[in-house]
Design a protein around this motif. Structure first.
Motif, PDB file in Angstrom:
ATOM      1  N   ASN A   1     -73.455  82.542   1.870  1.00 43.24           N
ATOM      2  CA  ASN A   1     -73.941  82.673   0.485  1.00 43.24           C
ATOM      3  C   ASN A   1     -72.821  82.857  -0.532  1.00 43.24           C
ATOM      4  OD1 ASN A   1     -76.545  82.487   1.517  1.00 43.24           O
ATOM      5  ND2 ASN A   1     -76.810  84.699   1.661  1.00 43.24           N
ATOM      6  N   GLY A   2     -71.642  82.360  -0.244  1.00 40.10           N
ATOM      7  CA  GLY A   2     -70.553  82.416  -1.201  1.00 40.10           C
ATOM      8  C   GLY A   2     -69.798  83.734  -1.194  1.00 40.10           C
ATOM      9  N   CYS A   3     -68.724  83.795  -1.998  1.00 36.29           N
ATOM     10  CA  CYS A   3     -67.828  84.964  -2.027  1.00 36.29           C
ATOM     11  C   CYS A   3     -68.411  86.042  -2.926  1.00 36.29           C
ATOM     12  CB  CYS A   3     -66.448  84.540  -2.503  1.00 36.29           C
ATOM     13  SG  CYS A   3     -65.747  83.148  -1.591  1.00 36.29           S
ATOM     14  N   ASP A   4     -69.386  86.775  -2.417  1.00 37.64           N
ATOM     15  CA  ASP A   4     -70.108  87.746  -3.245  1.00 37.64           C
ATOM     16  C   ASP A   4     -69.955  89.179  -2.769  1.00 37.64           C
ATOM     17  OD1 ASP A   4     -71.561  87.579  -0.915  1.00 37.64           O
ATOM     18  OD2 ASP A   4     -73.509  87.270  -1.883  1.00 37.64           O
ATOM     19  N   GLY A   5     -69.090  89.419  -1.780  1.00 39.91           N
ATOM     20  CA  GLY A   5     -68.895  90.769  -1.280  1.00 39.91           C
ATOM     21  C   GLY A   5     -70.033  91.288  -0.424  1.00 39.91           C
ATOM     22  N   SER A   6     -70.979  90.435  -0.060  1.00 41.19           N
ATOM     23  CA  SER A   6     -72.152  90.898   0.689  1.00 41.19           C
ATOM     24  C   SER A   6     -71.792  91.414   2.082  1.00 41.19           C
ATOM     25  CB  SER A   6     -73.186  89.776   0.801  1.00 41.19           C
ATOM     26  OG  SER A   6     -72.648  88.642   1.460  1.00 41.19           O
ATOM     27  N   VAL A   7     -70.659  90.984   2.621  1.00 43.04           N
ATOM     28  CA  VAL A   7     -70.244  91.444   3.944  1.00 43.04           C
ATOM     29  C   VAL A   7     -69.903  92.935   3.924  1.00 43.04           C
ATOM     30  CG1 VAL A   7     -67.771  90.983   3.693  1.00 43.04           C
ATOM     31  CG2 VAL A   7     -68.830  90.792   5.952  1.00 43.04           C
ATOM     32  N   LEU A   8     -69.709  93.503   2.757  1.00 38.37           N
ATOM     33  CA  LEU A   8     -69.366  94.919   2.638  1.00 38.37           C
ATOM     34  C   LEU A   8     -70.583  95.834   2.682  1.00 38.37           C
ATOM     35  CD1 LEU A   8     -66.846  94.650  -0.364  1.00 38.37           C
ATOM     36  CD2 LEU A   8     -66.293  94.616   2.084  1.00 38.37           C
ATOM     37  N   LEU A   9     -71.764  95.282   2.461  1.00 40.18           N
ATOM     38  CA  LEU A   9     -72.966  96.107   2.323  1.00 40.18           C
ATOM     39  C   LEU A   9     -73.437  96.655   3.664  1.00 40.18           C
ATOM     40  CD1 LEU A   9     -74.968  93.861  -0.172  1.00 40.18           C
ATOM     41  CD2 LEU A   9     -73.644  95.929  -0.696  1.00 40.18           C
ATOM     42  N   ASP A  10     -73.923  97.902   3.638  1.00 36.85           N
ATOM     43  CA  ASP A  10     -74.535  98.511   4.818  1.00 36.85           C
ATOM     44  C   ASP A  10     -76.019  98.176   4.857  1.00 36.85           C
ATOM     45  OD1 ASP A  10     -72.169  99.812   5.768  1.00 36.85           O
ATOM     46  OD2 ASP A  10     -72.434 101.355   4.213  1.00 36.85           O
ATOM     47  N   ASP A  11     -76.658  98.518   5.972  1.00 33.43           N
ATOM     48  CA  ASP A  11     -78.099  98.298   6.095  1.00 33.43           C
ATOM     49  C   ASP A  11     -78.854  99.003   4.970  1.00 33.43           C
ATOM     50  OD1 ASP A  11     -77.957  96.761   8.409  1.00 33.43           O
ATOM     51  OD2 ASP A  11     -78.157  98.477   9.747  1.00 33.43           O
ATOM     52  N   ALA A  12     -79.909  98.379   4.509  1.00 32.79           N
ATOM     53  CA  ALA A  12     -80.780  98.965   3.493  1.00 32.79           C
ATOM     54  C   ALA A  12     -82.221  98.708   3.889  1.00 32.79           C
ATOM     55  CB  ALA A  12     -80.484  98.371   2.116  1.00 32.79           C
ATOM     56  N   SER A  13     -83.136  99.303   3.164  1.00 26.37           N
ATOM     57  CA  SER A  13     -84.551  99.152   3.508  1.00 26.37           C
ATOM     58  C   SER A  13     -85.019  97.712   3.366  1.00 26.37           C
ATOM     59  CB  SER A  13     -85.402 100.059   2.613  1.00 26.37           C
ATOM     60  OG  SER A  13     -85.198  99.746   1.237  1.00 26.37           O
ATOM     61  N   SER A  14     -84.346  96.934   2.512  1.00 30.05           N
ATOM     62  CA  SER A  14     -84.794  95.567   2.240  1.00 30.05           C
ATOM     63  C   SER A  14     -84.004  94.489   2.987  1.00 30.05           C
ATOM     64  CB  SER A  14     -84.713  95.290   0.730  1.00 30.05           C
ATOM     65  OG  SER A  14     -83.380  95.484   0.265  1.00 30.05           O
ATOM     66  N   PHE A  15     -82.926  94.857   3.673  1.00 32.33           N
ATOM     67  CA  PHE A  15     -82.146  93.855   4.408  1.00 32.33           C
ATOM     68  C   PHE A  15     -81.296  94.511   5.489  1.00 32.33           C
ATOM     69  CE2 PHE A  15     -79.519  95.104   0.754  1.00 32.33           C
ATOM     70  CZ  PHE A  15     -78.320  95.449   1.374  1.00 32.33           C
ATOM     71  N   MET A  16     -80.888  93.689   6.446  1.00 27.79           N
ATOM     72  CA  MET A  16     -79.979  94.130   7.492  1.00 27.79           C
ATOM     73  C   MET A  16     -78.573  93.656   7.157  1.00 27.79           C
ATOM     74  SD  MET A  16     -82.131  93.609  11.044  1.00 27.79           S
ATOM     75  CE  MET A  16     -82.402  91.856  10.767  1.00 27.79           C
ATOM     76  N   SER A  17     -77.604  94.506   7.386  1.00 30.58           N
ATOM     77  CA  SER A  17     -76.229  94.235   6.987  1.00 30.58           C
ATOM     78  C   SER A  17     -75.622  93.064   7.740  1.00 30.58           C
ATOM     79  CB  SER A  17     -75.374  95.485   7.230  1.00 30.58           C
ATOM     80  OG  SER A  17     -74.004  95.210   7.039  1.00 30.58           O
ATOM     81  N   GLU A  18     -74.782  92.299   7.035  1.00 30.14           N
ATOM     82  CA  GLU A  18     -74.002  91.243   7.691  1.00 30.14           C
ATOM     83  C   GLU A  18     -72.938  91.831   8.599  1.00 30.14           C
ATOM     84  OE1 GLU A  18     -72.504  88.579   4.670  1.00 30.14           O
ATOM     85  OE2 GLU A  18     -74.478  88.452   3.719  1.00 30.14           O
ATOM     86  N   LYS A  19     -72.593  93.093   8.381  1.00 26.17           N
ATOM     87  CA  LYS A  19     -71.605  93.754   9.245  1.00 26.17           C
ATOM     88  C   LYS A  19     -72.042  93.745  10.700  1.00 26.17           C
ATOM     89  CE  LYS A  19     -69.875  97.208   5.911  1.00 26.17           C
ATOM     90  NZ  LYS A  19     -69.749  98.673   5.663  1.00 26.17           N
TER      91      LYS A  19
END
Length: 214
Positions: free
Chosen positions: A73-91
């Protein structure tokens, strides 16, 4: 060709690929933070230098972190995000879990930037700049090049896309090439990525698995 010169060209080419490709380039500006955060480059450079001074492997890890971020999904820093109630982390995707490194380096740089220019620099831009600095400190190119900035941070992650889209060393070449072409990239970019891997370390099981595949 001298192996060192090939590695140097590969690292620079890969960085240009990541920064200027359709994965990253959307209304970006080389001078985006000149007035709002004039010490940005110095702060990122020091953070990367400190990290590599403590762990030389971190140069390769920061470059890989940027690549794995951009490929989903492009260079958006999403790989840095931890798990949340609405999605599972890319980590925690298979290509990243216990493999992608450098999160603490980005966190430290972000903390210093927040002191200097609060709520200004996106994490996505920090990841892009950190990759440039890592390549530079690793001797990846004799010239220092500018990075277009102005990326916005993603607010969600896509673990499924990370599992499906990031190339695996265990896949046939045609599958890997197809994943690159789906992003608007070419076969030469597959070669460049492979060359860029020469500055890092691989886990032993990857060599064992590749041997069995042959």
């Amino acid at each position: 060709m001298d192996p060192n010169s090939y590695s140097t060209h590969s690292l620079f080419s890969l960085f240009v690929l990541l920064v200027l490709s359709p994965l990253a380039f959307t209304q970006l500006d080389y001078r985006f933070y000149d007035s709002t955060c004039p010490n940005l480059t110095r702060i990122v450079r020091y953070g990367v230098w400190s990290a590599i001074s403590n762990d030389t492997r971190m140069a390769a890890s920061l470059l890989r972190l940027h690549f794995h971020d951009c490929f989903v999904n492009g260079c958006d820093g999403s790989v840095l995000l931890d798990d949340a109630s609405s999605f599972m982390s890319e980590k925690n995707a298979a290509p990243n879990h216990n493999s992608v490194r450098g999160f603490e380096v980005i966190d430290a740089i972000k903390a210093n930037l927040e002191k200097a220019c609060p709520s200004t620099v996106s994490c996505a831009d920090i990841v892009a700049l950190a990759a440039r600095e890592a390549v530079y400190f690793a001797g990846g190119f004799i010239y220092y090049w500018s990075v277009p900035l102005g990326r916005r941070d993603g607010t969600t992650a896509n673990q499924t896309a990370a599992n499906q889209q990031i190339p695996s060393p265990f896949e046939p070449l045609e599958n890997i090439t197809a994943k690159f072409t789906s992003k608007g990239l070419e076969f030469k970019d597959v070669v460049v990525l492979s060359g860029a891997h020469t500055i890092g370390f691989a886990q032993c099981f990857t060599f064992k698995q590749r041997l069995f595949n042959f």
